[in-house]
Design an enzyme around this catalytic site. Structure first.
Site, PDB file in Angstrom:
ATOM      1  N   GLU A 134       5.417   9.872 -31.539  1.00  0.00           N
ATOM      2  CA  GLU A 134       6.283   8.791 -32.027  1.00  0.00           C
ATOM      3  C   GLU A 134       5.850   7.421 -31.515  1.00  0.00           C
ATOM      4  O   GLU A 134       5.896   6.437 -32.250  1.00  0.00           O
ATOM      5  CB  GLU A 134       7.731   9.066 -31.611  1.00  0.00           C
ATOM      6  N   ASP A 135       5.414   7.345 -30.256  1.00  0.00           N
ATOM      7  CA  ASP A 135       5.212   6.037 -29.625  1.00  0.00           C
ATOM      8  C   ASP A 135       3.755   5.672 -29.364  1.00  0.00           C
ATOM      9  O   ASP A 135       3.487   4.585 -28.847  1.00  0.00           O
ATOM     10  CB  ASP A 135       5.969   5.984 -28.290  1.00  0.00           C
TER      11      ASP A 135
END
Length: 716
Positions: free
Chosen positions: A75-76
Site C-alpha cells: 500500500e505505501d
C-alpha cells in the site's frame, strides 16, 4: 520492539519456525519504508515491527509474523504482490494482499465502510490470519493514537469499538479485545477513563492485599482436597468497569466485583470438584453460575463461572478451567493454530467458527451493504443463550432470543411458517424470551407467513434478515400490482391498455435509457410513488397518440393527489435528487442535522422522510422506497436537537451550562431539569443548531465542564 525480541518470542512457542523468513521480511520492509516516518516522528518501520510483536503475542506462525512486518509495503511503497510472492511465497503474499484490500479509509461514507466490512469478512473466511494481522495493526495504531488530530481520534476510536473489538471477542482473543476497549474509552470518554484509572491506582494497595488473601484460601482448600491448582487474581479492565457504572447507574465505590480470580487445574473432573470446594467455602450468589464447559461459546471458550460472597462480604468472581481451556481463553484462534499439525492455517471444518460461516451466508444473501453491517453488528455484540432441540442438540442464540429466532436458526421455511412453540413441554407465545437449558419445539402451519410485528421482538440477525426480506418482497408485489392498475387506467385515457403496451414492447422501450432495468421495476416505482404514469406513457406511446391528448379529464388518482400535495417548496434545507420542490419531513427517531449523512424514503401522504444514514429504523425500511437526498448548501436552515446532560446536583451548574451554550452561539429553545436521588441532575435541553459541526463542538464543550458526567443526543 527489536527483531531479536520477536524471534525470541516465536521460538518460545514454535521452536521449529522458519525465522530466516522473518529476518528476510524485516530487511525488505526496512528498505521499502526507508525515509518514511510516522506522525510521532519515529521511522515508519517501527510500526510493522510492533505489529509483528503483537502477532507473536498471539502465538501465530512465521508466515503471519512475516506478513505483519510486510503488511504496509504494497500500500505505501513500491512493492507489489507478485514481488512478495517471488521472495516470500504465496502464504505471506496472500495475507499482505488481504490486509491491503481491507484498508478502511476513515473519511468514507457509511455505505463504503459497510462494503469494506463485508470484504473483511470474506477475507476472514479465506484465511483468518488476514484479520489477525489487521487486529494487530489496529491495536498498535490505537496505542499511538495521541499523535493524531482530535477529530480523527474520535472517529478511529468509534470504529474500533464498533467493529474491531467485537471481532477480537468473537475470535476469543480477549486480551486484544480488552486493550482495544480501554484505548477507545480513553479517547471517547477521557474524563471517565482517567477518573477510573486514578481510583484503581488509589485502591491498588488494599486490593492487592485482598487478592493475596483469597488466593491463599483457595490454594489451601484445593491442597486439602488434592486438586492440582494454579490461582491467579486480576482487576477487570477499565472499559468493563465503565460499562457497569453506566448500565447500573452506580458510583465506582459501589462496584463490588472489580476483582476476578482464575483457578486452573488439570482436567474437567477437577474443574467441577474445584467448583464444589468454592461453593462450600463461600456462599454462592444465586443466578451467577454459568457452565461454559458443557456448553462452550461459539469461539471455543470453555470455563466454569461462579460468583461467591468472599472475605469482608465482597463479591468474588471465580473462573475455573483446565490449562488447555486457559490457552483458548487467552489466545483464541491461536490456541488451535494449524501450524502445530504441520499444515497451513485455515478455518474450514472448525465447529467453533460456525458463526463465521453464518456471516458468509448473510453476505451472499444481503445485497445492500448497509443492511449487512447492521445485521452483523447485532450478532457481533451478542451475548449467548443455549437451548436444546427436542433431539437434545444444543443451539446457541443471542441473549433475549425468542422461538422465532430459534425457528429461523433451524431453517428459513420453519421460521416463515412458525405459528407457536412448546418450551419444556408448555405452549408459549412467540415473544417468549428463551432461557439457558430450555428445550424448544416449533409448531408450524403452511398458511402462516411472517408479519411486521415479529421484527419488534426477534433478536438474531438471521431472523431479522429473513423477515425483512419477506416483507420487502410482499411490499414490492403489492407495489407492482398498484403500479399496474395506475398505469393501465392512465393508458386507457389514450385508448390503449397496459396489457397491449406490454405485449407490443412499448413499456420495454420506455424502460430503455431510464433508471429502471425491467418493466416490473418501472411498475413498482409507479406503485411506490417514485415515478409518474404520465411520464412513462410519454416515452411509451407514439407521438400521434400523445398529440391527441387523453380522451377525458378524469379526477386525479390518490397517488397523483399525493404528488400534488408533495410538490411544494421545501424549507428544510434538503434537496431531493430527481424531484423538484418536494415536501420533506425529518424522522424524529434520529433527527438529523446539516452535516449528518442522510437518506430519504418516500412516505405515502407525507412526501419524503429524511433519516440519518446510520439510523436503526432507516435500516429496517424498504430499500425500494429509498431516494437520494443531500443537504442544500445554498442556505442554512437551523435544526432543533435535544440533549440530555447529566450533572452533579450542585448550585450554579445550570448557569455554567447556559454559559457554555451561549459561548457556542447555540440558542436554548426549552429546558427541563430534574434532581435525582443519587445527587445528580438530568437536564434536558432543546437547542437550535446550524449544523453537525456546531452540535459536536457544544457537546464537547459541555463534556469538559466540571461537574458534567455525560452528554448525549436523544430523540426529540
Amino acid at each position: 520492539m527489536r527483531l531479536s525480541d520477536i524471534i525470541e518470542r516465536v521460538h518460545a512457542y514454535h521452536p521449529n519456525a522458519d525465522v530466516e523468513l522473518i529476518k528476510r521480511a524485516y530487511v525488505y520492509s526496512a528498505e521499502a519504508h526507508r525515509g518514511q516516518v510516522r506522525k510521532s516522528g519515529e521511522p515508519y518501520v517501527t510500526h510493522p515491527l510492533e505489529v509483528s510483536g503483537l502477532l507473536a503475542d498471539m502465538k501465530l506462525d512465521e508466515y503471519a509474523i512475516s506478513a505483519g512486518i510486510l503488511h504496509d509495503t504494497v500500500e505505501d511503497t513500491h512493492a507489489t504482490k507478485e514481488e512478495l510472492q517471488a521472495l516470500f511465497g504465496d502464504q505471506v503474499a496472500d495475507i499482505v494482499d488481504g490486509v491491503t484490500k481491507l484498508n478502511i479509509p476513515f473519511n468514507t461514507a457509511f455505505e463504503k465502510q459497510a462494503e469494506n466490512f463485508r470484504r473483511m469478512l470474506v477475507a476472514m473466511a479465506k484465511d483468518i490470519r488476514v484479520i489477525l494481522v489487521k487486529l494487530a495493526d489496529r491495536l498498535h495504531n490505537m496505542q499511538t493514537l495521541e499523535h493524531m488530530a482530535a477529530h480523527k481520534q474520535e472517529r478511529i476510536a468509534k470504529e474500533t469499538l464498533e467493529i474491531y473489538a467485537p471481532l477480537a471477542n468473537r475470535l476469543g482473543i480477549y486480551w486484544v479485545k480488552a486493550a482495544l476497549e480501554d484505548l477507545c474509552l480513553k479517547y471517547l470518554h477521557r474524563k471517565d477513563y482517567e477518573d477510573i484509572e486514578a481510583k484503581l491506582e488509589k485502591t491498588a494497595k488494599s486490593r492487592d492485599g485482598y487478592i493475596d488473601e483469597v488466593k491463599s484460601v483457595l490454594e489451601d482448600k484445593m491442597a486439602e482436597s488434592g486438586v492440582p491448582r494454579q490461582v491467579k487474581g486480576r482487576v477487570k479492565h477499565i472499559y468493563s468497569i465503565w460499562r457497569k457504572l453506566k448500565s447500573q447507574k452506580i458510583e465506582f465505590e459501589q462496584v463490588n466485583d472489580i476483582i476476578a480470580f482464575r483457578l486452573i487445574t488439570d482436567d474437567i473432573a477437577h474443574c467441577y470438584q474445584a467448583l464444589g470446594i468454592c461453593h462450600a467455602t463461600w456462599r454462592p450468589v444465586p443466578g451467577r453460575f454459568k457452565d461454559f464447559i458443557a456448553m462452550p461459546k461459539p469461539n471455543g471458550y470453555q470455563s466454569l463461572h461462579t460468583t461467591v460472597i468472599g472475605p469482608e462480604v465482597q463479591r468474588v468472581e471465580i473462573q475455573i478451567r483446565t490449562q488447555d481451556m486457559d490457552d483458548i481463553a487467552e489466545h483464541g484462534i491461536a490456541a488451535h493454530w494449524a501450524y502445530k499439525e504441520g499444515k497451513p492455517a485455515g478455518m474450514k471444518g472448525e465447529d467453533q467458527f460456525a458463526w463465521l460461516r453464518q456471516l458468509m451466508e448473510w453476505q451472499r444473501e444481503l445485497k445492500d451493504p448497509t443492511d449487512f453491517i447492521s445485521t452483523v453488528k447485532v450478532d457481533l455484540f451478542s451475548d449467548e443463550v443455549f437451548v436444546f432441540t427436542p433431539r437434545g442438540e444444543v443451539k446457541e442464540l443471542k441473549l433475549g432470543s425468542t422461538p422465532i429466532d430459534f425457528a429461523y436458526m433451524i431453517h428459513s421455511e420453519v421460521g416463515d411458517h412458525c405459528t407457536g412453540a412448546r418450551v419444556n413441554g408448555r405452549i408459549v407465545p412467540l415473544k417468549y424470551r428463551l432461557k439457558n437449558g430450555d428445550t424448544v419445539e416449533i409448531l408450524t402451519s403452511p398458511n402462516q407467513r411472517p408479519n411486521k410485528d415479529w421484527l419488534a421482538y426477534v433478536k438474531t440477525g438471521r431472523a431479522r434478515t429473513r423477515i425483512s426480506a419477506y416483507l420487502r418482497r410482499e411490499q414490492r408485489r403489492r407495489a407492482v400490482e398498484m403500479g399496474r392498475e395506475i398505469l393501465d387506467k392512465e393508458a386507457k385515457r389514450y385508448g390503449r391498455s397496459l396489457q397491449k403496451l406490454m405485449k407490443d414492447g412499448s413499456i420495454a422501450r420506455a424502460v430503455e435509457g431510464g433508471r429502471y432495468h425491467k418493466p416490473e421495476d418501472l411498475l413498482a416505482a409507479v406503485g411506490y410513488g417514485k415515478a409518474k404514469a404520465q411520464d412513462i406513457l410519454q416515452r411509451a406511446l407514439p407521438e400521434e397518440v400523445l398529440s391527441k391528448g387523453p380522451q377525458e379529464d378524469k379526477p386525479k388518482t390518490r397517488l397523483e393527489r399525493l404528488f400534488s400535495a408533495v410538490a411544494r417548496k421545501s424549507q428544510t434545507g434538503v434537496s431531493v435528487q430527481g424531484i423538484d420542490e418536494v415536501l420533506v419531513r425529518f424522522a424524529k427517531c434520529c433527527n438529523a442535522v446539516p452535516g449528518d449523512p442522510i437518506v430519504g424514503f418516500v412516505t405515502r401522504g407525507r412526501g419524503i422522510t429524511v433519516h440519518a444514514l446510520d439510523c436503526d429504523k432507516a435500516l429496517q425500511l424498504d430499500r425500494e422506497r429509498k431516494v437520494d437526498v443531500h443537504w442544500d448548501t445554498r442556505g442554512t436552515v437551523p435544526r432543533s436537537v435535544q440533549l440530555r446532560v447529566v450533572t452533579e446536583a450542585k448550585p450554579g451548574i445550570l448557569a455554567t451550562l447556559s454559559q457554555a451554550f451561549s459561548a457556542a452561539e447555540v440558542n436554548i429553545l426549552n429546558a427541563n431539569c430534574k434532581t435525582r436521588r443519587d445527587n445528580r441532575a438530568t437536564n434536558m435541553f432543546l437547542i437550535s443548531v446550524k449544523d453537525a459541526v456546531q452540535l459536536r463542538r457544544v457537546m464537547r464543550d459541555l463534556e469538559n465542564l466540571s461537574g458534567v458526567h455525560s452528554v448525549e443526543r436523544v430523540s426529540v
